[in-house]
Design an enzyme around this catalytic site. Structure first.
Site, PDB file in Angstrom:
ATOM      1  N   GLU A  97       0.768  -1.238   0.000  1.00 19.43           N
ATOM      2  CA  GLU A  97       0.000   0.000   0.000  1.00 19.43           C
ATOM      3  C   GLU A  97       0.808   1.301   0.000  1.00 19.43           C
ATOM      4  OE1 GLU A  97      -2.939  -0.279   3.086  1.00 19.43           O
ATOM      5  OE2 GLU A  97      -4.076  -1.795   1.986  1.00 19.43           O
ATOM      6  N   GLU A 153      -5.781  -8.479  -0.056  1.00 17.65           N
ATOM      7  CA  GLU A 153      -6.628  -8.205   1.100  1.00 17.65           C
ATOM      8  C   GLU A 153      -8.047  -7.988   0.604  1.00 17.65           C
ATOM      9  OE1 GLU A 153      -5.376  -4.928   3.517  1.00 17.65           O
ATOM     10  OE2 GLU A 153      -3.270  -5.563   3.564  1.00 17.65           O
TER      11      GLU A 153
END
Length: 453
Positions: free
Chosen positions: A270, A389
């Site tokens: 991320e 995720e």
């Protein structure tokens, strides 16, 4: 497609990777004990062979006693002398050099037998992606900061039994998020000054946890997770931190070079703007430089390890497929050995903030369109896709998520991703996204049913 991508860019800017402590949930969340096979006696602890100064570690499956050793293509296997560790007080035979052209059975003095198979074929990225299949995250554990392991989970730390349970629950992989540079003391894990050494005790702990997964017969992803000291930077500020990040991945690549292909690297979780900012932070140009730089380092020590890369803006799908993200060039023979990742908490108002309901025909059609776009991009770029995720919170700010909608989301997203050939890992943080009871050894039954093939 443009309006869909714009919507994605708005809803996937924020994800669930944040500080969350264990919490209680609604009585509607039914958890059932994990059942299944028990591991066999671990009489043979490790099995490895040294080839050209690299110690190649085998998978020693504790459920089946099957031992699988992966060696480089072209390695002669007719006379290999393994290094074998047994449990205390036990001996093993045969000893010395063996011909592994066919499987070899080893007998341990307690009566256990282990069959060893040597493989010199490198699995493709597509093959490894199929191994990832449907998996789960061990979130908020080795990735916790500030503070160390257990500080985000009420003191609960990773245990071997977690991986046994993941296997018995039907998962094929585990993503182990790891924060290397942001412990309570910056030097506790990764030195903040040159030569930027990883703390040996922390590296040994990563080794232990990853090994538990590998020897349960699972594929394991390790990454650099909450590295805010680089993932929120741009331009010269990012470049100034590259030597530390290079040193980190040099050590990781060297340490795990001989591990089986069931261990997968993810370069950076991320990339994003700095906290409190909606602009700035790592750009696609920054990320292109970083990904290529780190991949080149990994390839120096580990020519065929599968490596996962993702786009900026919190690994959003819109950044990945929107036309500005660049896959690094993989020079590995027989490659590329790359998988592209994205995260899915869409729509965030529902999945992350418990607002409204989900599951209408238009909701499902929108999700299908988004995942179909991802699959088409993967095919166009000849790269498998990993939804590293995905999940829905139980509650947000005291407001519970609609339970029927929550299970509908898990069911549909899993089925749609699977139909598109996208591997995936449920986000489980032992907090508001809790699925697995790490003390009770239970699992939320409705979600388990929703995600099983």
């Amino acid at each position: 497609m443009k309006h869909i991508l714009l919507a994605l860019s708005l809803v996937w800017l924020v994800t669930a990777c944040s500080t969350v402590t264990a919490s209680s949930h609604s009585v509607a969340d039914s958890y059932v004990p994990v059942t299944g096979a028990s591991p066999l006696p671990e009489s043979l602890v490790s099995f490895s062979v040294n080839v050209q100064s690299v110690n190649y570690r085998a998978v020693v499956n504790r459920f089946t006693h099957a031992v699988t050793l992966y060696l480089p293509p072209g390695t002669s296997v007719t006379s290999l002398t393994p290094s074998i560790t047994t449990a205390a007080g036990l001996t093993v035979s045969p000893s010395g050099a063996q011909d592994f052209s066919s499987p070899v059975t080893y007998k341990v003095s307690d009566g256990s037998t282990y069959t060893v198979t040597v493989n010199t074929t490198v699995p493709s990225a597509a093959q490894v992606n199929s191994w990832l299949g449907t998996g789960i995250n061990l979130g908020n554990d080795l990735d916790a900061w500030p503070g160390d392991e257990g500080s985000w989970t009420n003191g609960v730390v990773a245990q071997k039994t977690f991986f046994d349970d993941y296997k018995n629950l039907g998962f094929s992989s585990v993503r182990v998020p790891i924060t290397w540079g942001m412990a309570s003391n910056p030097s506790d894990r990764l030195s903040a000054t040159s030569p930027y050494s990883i703390n040996p005790a922390f590296l040994a702990r990563v080794d232990q946890v990853a090994g538990w997964g590998i020897d349960a017969g699972l594929t394991v992803v390790i990454n650099a997770h909450h590295e805010n000291w680089i993932r929120t930077l741009t331009g010269s500020a990012m470049t100034a931190q590259l030597p530390r990040f290079e040193a980190l991945w040099t050590q990781i690549a060297q340490h795990f070079a001989g591990w089986p292909p069931q261990l997968v690297f993810e370069i950076l979780n991320e990339p994003q703007p700095p906290a409190g900012s909606s602009t700035g932070g790592m750009t696609n140009a920054d990320l292109k430089v970083l990904n290529q730089d780190i991949l080149n380092i990994i390839r120096k020590y580990d020519p065929t390890r599968v490596v996962i890369v993702g786009a900026n803006q919190w690994n959003s799908l819109s950044s990945l497929v929107g036309g500005t993200f660049s896959l690094p060039v993989d020079s590995a023979a027989g490659g590329p050995y790359l998988i592209a990742t994205f995260h899915n908490y869409n729509p965030w108002s529902f999945a992350g903030q418990s607002s409204g309901t989900w599951g209408s025909s238009s909701d499902i059609a929108s999700m299908k369109a988004q995942l179909d776009i991802a699959a088409a991009w993967g095919k166009q770029n000849n790269v498998p896709l990993y939804m590293g995720e995905y999940g829905v919170t139980h509650q947000y700010n005291g407001m519970s998520t609609d339970p029927t909608s929550r299970i509908a989301w898990y069911t549909q997203v899993t089925q749609l991703a699977r139909a598109d050939g996208i591997s995936m890992a449920l986000w489980d943080d032992y907090g508001d996204f809790k699925l697995y009871g790490r003390v009770s050894r239970t699992f939320e039954s409705a979600v388990l049913k929703a995600v099983q093939p």
